[in-house]
Design an enzyme around this catalytic site. Structure first.
Site: not given
Length: 406
Positions: A306, A55
């Protein structure tokens, strides 16, 4: 918004912007998961990225694109945790005022990390979507710039830099499995890959308990879901992004779902077999591959891990449940005659069966226990389910009927 707001040039610029900020994360060839799935599996370790997830890429790129006037207003964002940390880190680096709205049930570790990067954290709503609505309301009052977690061209461009790295790290890549929540990550990756190497198969994976983008992909139109129910909080989104969806429906090849049990088993396998810690959202791609959802065979496959910001309480539950499921931890209930020496005899039989006793509870006064009897609860560490069955058979052979209670 439509896909034409994105371009390879924008993503190349994002890569330059992130130089010295985002880490070039390793691409690790996994012998274990290659053998298990029949593919040549590479793990893209974004769980090792700064702030613990991918992110930071999109958040930093967005904040660095703000004008001087926008910077004076500060930024606001909504997030279950990973975007929160990315925005807080980027804002702190740029010297901007930052407010982040997080769900009331957000993991404490993610809340504390976000505050640690200098953001003001406000807890509101039961999930991401409620937190986002509150952020929109606050943004209208404060004038701060909203940094959307997935439906923004600069954010998507930042996430797309992962694909540029993958093409450099593994030019012969044949398939990519990526987690999907609101869709920003896979949109950025798919856009780059299909422009540069369209033969690569792009596969999205969502949690079965939060399937909004999966449903949108299957139905060919933007579709939300009424509620979410998954421990993979990083992808628990009820309403996917329209910009992300416009890119996904054009560039993503397939999409699948995995349930929480499949996700949890993948988290545990990564931890035990590869010494890699990921959160639920980070493990969905591997879960789809392990549980034969994709049909991939003998393909050079990248699985994107992720993020690694898992709550330790959730991790402890996953570990305990995994040990129970594989027969490596069990609690047995055994009734014994309440006479001196009987407990010692029972424990001796357990030791002879080569099980490790973790705890013992002996109760002869609980209601329902017959007089002259005692209930013994044994918590045992065992090798596997076969070993557990051998222990139960061995106890039965000397007169103890053992019942598995967990």
């Amino acid at each position: 918004m439509t896909a034409d707001v994105l371009s390879l040039e924008k993503i190349e610029e994002a890569k330059r912007q992130l130089a010295g900020v985002a880490t070039l994360t390793p691409l690790d060839h996994s012998v274990t998961f290659s053998a298990l799935t029949g593919n040549t599996v590479f793990l893209k370790l974004e769980n090792m990225q700064k702030t613990g997830s991918f992110k930071i890429r999109g958040a930093y790129n967005k904040i660095m694109s703000l004008s001087e006037e926008e910077r004076t207003r500060g930024v606001i964002a909504a997030s279950a945790g990973n975007h929160a940390q990315g925005v807080a880190y980027a804002a702190g680096r740029a010297g901007l005022r930052c407010t982040v709205i997080m769900p009331e049930g957000a993991p404490i570790s993610k809340v504390m990390a976000t505050r640690g990067y200098g953001a003001e954290v406000i807890l509101a709503g039961g999930g991401y979507d409620e937190a986002f609505q509150y952020a929109v309301e606050l943004q209208a009052k404060s004038g701060a710039v909203l940094v959307h977690s997935f439906n923004d061209p600069e954010v998507i461009a930042g996430q797309g830099t992962i694909a540029l790295e993958l093409l450099e790290q593994l030019p012969e890549i044949e398939a990519i499995l990526a987690p999907v929540g609101g869709g920003g990550l896979i949109a950025g990756i798919a856009f780059v890959i299909k422009k540069i190497k369209p033969s690569v198969r792009i596969i999205g994976v969502q949690a079965l308990g939060a399937p909004s983008m999966f449903l949108s992909f299957k139905e060919g139109k933007l579709t939300g879901c009424r509620h979410t129910c998954t421990f993979a909080d990083g992808i628990a989104v009820r309403q996917p992004g329209d910009l992300a969806f416009s890119i996904i429906k054009k560039h993503v090849d397939e999409m699948f779902t995995v349930d929480d049990e499949e996700i949890a088993s993948s988290v545990l396998m990564l931890l035990e077999r590869s010494k890699i810690m990921v959160e639920g959202a980070g493990a969905v791609g591997l879960a789809a591959l392990i549980h034969k959802k994709t049909g991939l065979k003998s393909a050079k496959t990248v699985v994107l891990l992720s993020g690694g910001n898992i709550d330790v309480n959730i991790l402890s539950i996953i570990i305990e449940r995994g040990l129970i499921k594989t027969g490596r931890y069990a609690r047995l209930r055994v009734m014994v005659t309440d006479q001196p020496g009987n407990l010692r005899r029972l424990l001796g039989a357990v030791a002879e069966a080569r099980a490790n006793v973790i705890s013992v509870s002996h109760d002869r006064i609980k209601p329902g226990i017959p007089l002259k009897q005692a209930e013994v609860i044994l918590a045992l560490e065992t090798r596997n389910r076969d070993h557990l069955e051998q222990i139960i058979t061995s106890l039965a052979g000397i007169g103890y009927a053992a019942e598995i209670i967990s």
